[in-house]
Scaffold this motif. Structure first.
Motif, PDB file in Angstrom:
ATOM      1  N   PRO A   1       0.834  -1.073   0.128  1.00  0.00           N
ATOM      2  CA  PRO A   1       0.077   0.026   0.107  1.00  0.00           C
ATOM      3  C   PRO A   1       0.645   1.440  -0.061  1.00  0.00           C
ATOM      4  CG  PRO A   1       0.001  -1.104   2.090  1.00  0.00           C
ATOM      5  CD  PRO A   1       0.686  -2.004   1.318  1.00  0.00           C
ATOM      6  N   ASP A   2       2.125   1.012   0.162  1.00  0.00           N
ATOM      7  CA  ASP A   2       2.895   2.277   0.258  1.00  0.00           C
ATOM      8  C   ASP A   2       3.439   2.605  -1.212  1.00  0.00           C
ATOM      9  OD1 ASP A   2       4.456  -0.156   0.127  1.00  0.00           O
ATOM     10  OD2 ASP A   2       6.167   0.868   0.794  1.00  0.00           O
ATOM     11  N   LYS A   3       3.125   1.766  -2.243  1.00  0.00           N
ATOM     12  CA  LYS A   3       3.460   2.023  -3.577  1.00  0.00           C
ATOM     13  C   LYS A   3       2.185   2.156  -4.681  1.00  0.00           C
ATOM     14  CE  LYS A   3       7.601  -0.632  -3.151  1.00  0.00           C
ATOM     15  NZ  LYS A   3       8.487  -1.807  -3.406  1.00  0.00           N
ATOM     16  N   ILE A   4       1.272   1.254  -4.229  1.00  0.00           N
ATOM     17  CA  ILE A   4       0.294   1.329  -5.365  1.00  0.00           C
ATOM     18  C   ILE A   4      -1.192   1.676  -4.602  1.00  0.00           C
ATOM     19  CG2 ILE A   4       1.340  -0.321  -6.511  1.00  0.00           C
ATOM     20  CD1 ILE A   4      -1.478  -1.728  -5.039  1.00  0.00           C
ATOM     21  N   VAL A   5      -2.223   1.777  -5.266  1.00  0.00           N
ATOM     22  CA  VAL A   5      -3.689   1.928  -5.067  1.00  0.00           C
ATOM     23  C   VAL A   5      -4.391   1.161  -6.133  1.00  0.00           C
ATOM     24  CG1 VAL A   5      -3.755   4.032  -6.069  1.00  0.00           C
ATOM     25  CG2 VAL A   5      -5.210   3.671  -4.137  1.00  0.00           C
ATOM     26  N   GLY A   6      -5.492   0.708  -5.579  1.00  0.00           N
ATOM     27  CA  GLY A   6      -6.597   0.125  -6.405  1.00  0.00           C
ATOM     28  C   GLY A   6      -6.195  -1.303  -7.187  1.00  0.00           C
ATOM     29  N   ALA A   7      -5.656  -1.873  -6.540  1.00  0.00           N
ATOM     30  CA  ALA A   7      -4.940  -3.230  -7.274  1.00  0.00           C
ATOM     31  C   ALA A   7      -6.088  -4.247  -7.585  1.00  0.00           C
ATOM     32  CB  ALA A   7      -4.061  -4.064  -6.331  1.00  0.00           C
ATOM     33  N   TYR A   8      -6.342  -4.689  -8.764  1.00  0.00           N
ATOM     34  CA  TYR A   8      -7.356  -5.620  -9.171  1.00  0.00           C
ATOM     35  C   TYR A   8      -6.963  -6.489 -10.032  1.00  0.00           C
ATOM     36  CZ  TYR A   8      -8.376  -2.629 -13.230  1.00  0.00           C
ATOM     37  OH  TYR A   8      -8.202  -2.008 -14.257  1.00  0.00           O
ATOM     38  N   LEU A   9      -7.487  -7.743 -10.396  1.00  0.00           N
ATOM     39  CA  LEU A   9      -7.172  -8.642 -11.524  1.00  0.00           C
ATOM     40  C   LEU A   9      -7.894  -8.105 -12.818  1.00  0.00           C
ATOM     41  CD1 LEU A   9      -7.730 -11.915  -9.213  1.00  0.00           C
ATOM     42  CD2 LEU A   9      -5.629 -11.190 -10.159  1.00  0.00           C
ATOM     43  N   ALA A  10      -7.201  -8.575 -13.712  1.00  0.00           N
ATOM     44  CA  ALA A  10      -7.652  -8.017 -15.293  1.00  0.00           C
ATOM     45  C   ALA A  10      -7.478  -9.418 -15.940  1.00  0.00           C
ATOM     46  CB  ALA A  10      -7.219  -6.955 -15.526  1.00  0.00           C
ATOM     47  N   ASP A  11      -8.387  -9.787 -16.881  1.00  0.00           N
ATOM     48  CA  ASP A  11      -8.373 -10.812 -17.617  1.00  0.00           C
ATOM     49  C   ASP A  11      -7.247 -10.570 -18.844  1.00  0.00           C
ATOM     50  OD1 ASP A  11     -10.166 -12.496 -16.660  1.00  0.00           O
ATOM     51  OD2 ASP A  11     -11.885 -11.843 -17.935  1.00  0.00           O
ATOM     52  N   ALA A  12      -6.381 -11.340 -19.298  1.00  0.00           N
ATOM     53  CA  ALA A  12      -5.634 -11.112 -20.440  1.00  0.00           C
ATOM     54  C   ALA A  12      -5.542 -12.273 -21.437  1.00  0.00           C
ATOM     55  CB  ALA A  12      -4.250 -11.187 -19.957  1.00  0.00           C
ATOM     56  N   ALA A  13      -5.161 -12.003 -22.537  1.00  0.00           N
ATOM     57  CA  ALA A  13      -4.981 -12.925 -23.594  1.00  0.00           C
ATOM     58  C   ALA A  13      -3.470 -13.156 -23.787  1.00  0.00           C
ATOM     59  CB  ALA A  13      -5.676 -12.563 -25.074  1.00  0.00           C
ATOM     60  N   ILE A  14      -2.871 -14.283 -24.212  1.00  0.00           N
ATOM     61  CA  ILE A  14      -1.437 -14.430 -24.252  1.00  0.00           C
ATOM     62  C   ILE A  14      -1.308 -14.364 -25.930  1.00  0.00           C
ATOM     63  CG2 ILE A  14       0.582 -16.116 -23.930  1.00  0.00           C
ATOM     64  CD1 ILE A  14      -0.957 -14.792 -21.290  1.00  0.00           C
ATOM     65  N   ASP A  15      -0.029 -13.424 -26.353  1.00  0.00           N
ATOM     66  CA  ASP A  15       0.052 -13.282 -27.720  1.00  0.00           C
ATOM     67  C   ASP A  15       0.868 -14.612 -28.228  1.00  0.00           C
ATOM     68  OD1 ASP A  15       2.545 -12.626 -27.120  1.00  0.00           O
ATOM     69  OD2 ASP A  15       2.118 -10.406 -27.384  1.00  0.00           O
ATOM     70  N   ALA A  16       1.450 -14.507 -29.427  1.00  0.00           N
ATOM     71  CA  ALA A  16       2.315 -15.452 -30.072  1.00  0.00           C
ATOM     72  C   ALA A  16       3.500 -15.558 -29.321  1.00  0.00           C
ATOM     73  CB  ALA A  16       2.389 -15.121 -31.565  1.00  0.00           C
TER      74      ALA A  16
END
Length: 100
Positions: free
Chosen positions: A56-71
């Motif tokens: 919490p001393d470095k970031i705010v609002g962390a959450y998981l986001a979906d991703a696709a994996i490229d080639a």
């Protein structure tokens, strides 16, 4: 071990600069979406999120986001919101916006 539809990454905002940042495999942060650590199951996703939330001393609002994996094996945004966030604030005409 739970199953999830897409791999996931952890994203947040830099506490001091406000930039969108992504958790790396080493537990640090990057501004490059493609350098984010990727979780392929829900247990790993929750572990990565816990690593982020312990900073919490470095970031705010962390959450998981979906991703696709490229080639190249790098995560790419799946949803419009995440693709938009990779470009930075929409009211600036310099920095990331000038590069797009």
């Amino acid at each position: 071990m739970g199953r999830q539809k897409h791999p996931q990454i952890v994203t947040a905002n830099d506490l001091f600069e406000g930039d969108v940042i992504y958790l790396t495999g080493e537990g640090g942060w990057t501004r490059l979406h493609g350098d984010a650590a990727v979780a392929h199951d829900s247990d790993e996703a929750q572990r990565l999120l816990a690593v982020a939330q312990a900073q919490p001393d470095k970031i705010v609002g962390a959450y998981l986001a979906d991703a696709a994996i490229d080639a190249d094996g790098r995560p790419q945004p799946v949803h419009f919101r995440e693709a938009f966030r990779t470009r930075g604030p929409s009211n600036y005409f310099h920095g990331k916006q000038a590069e797009v």
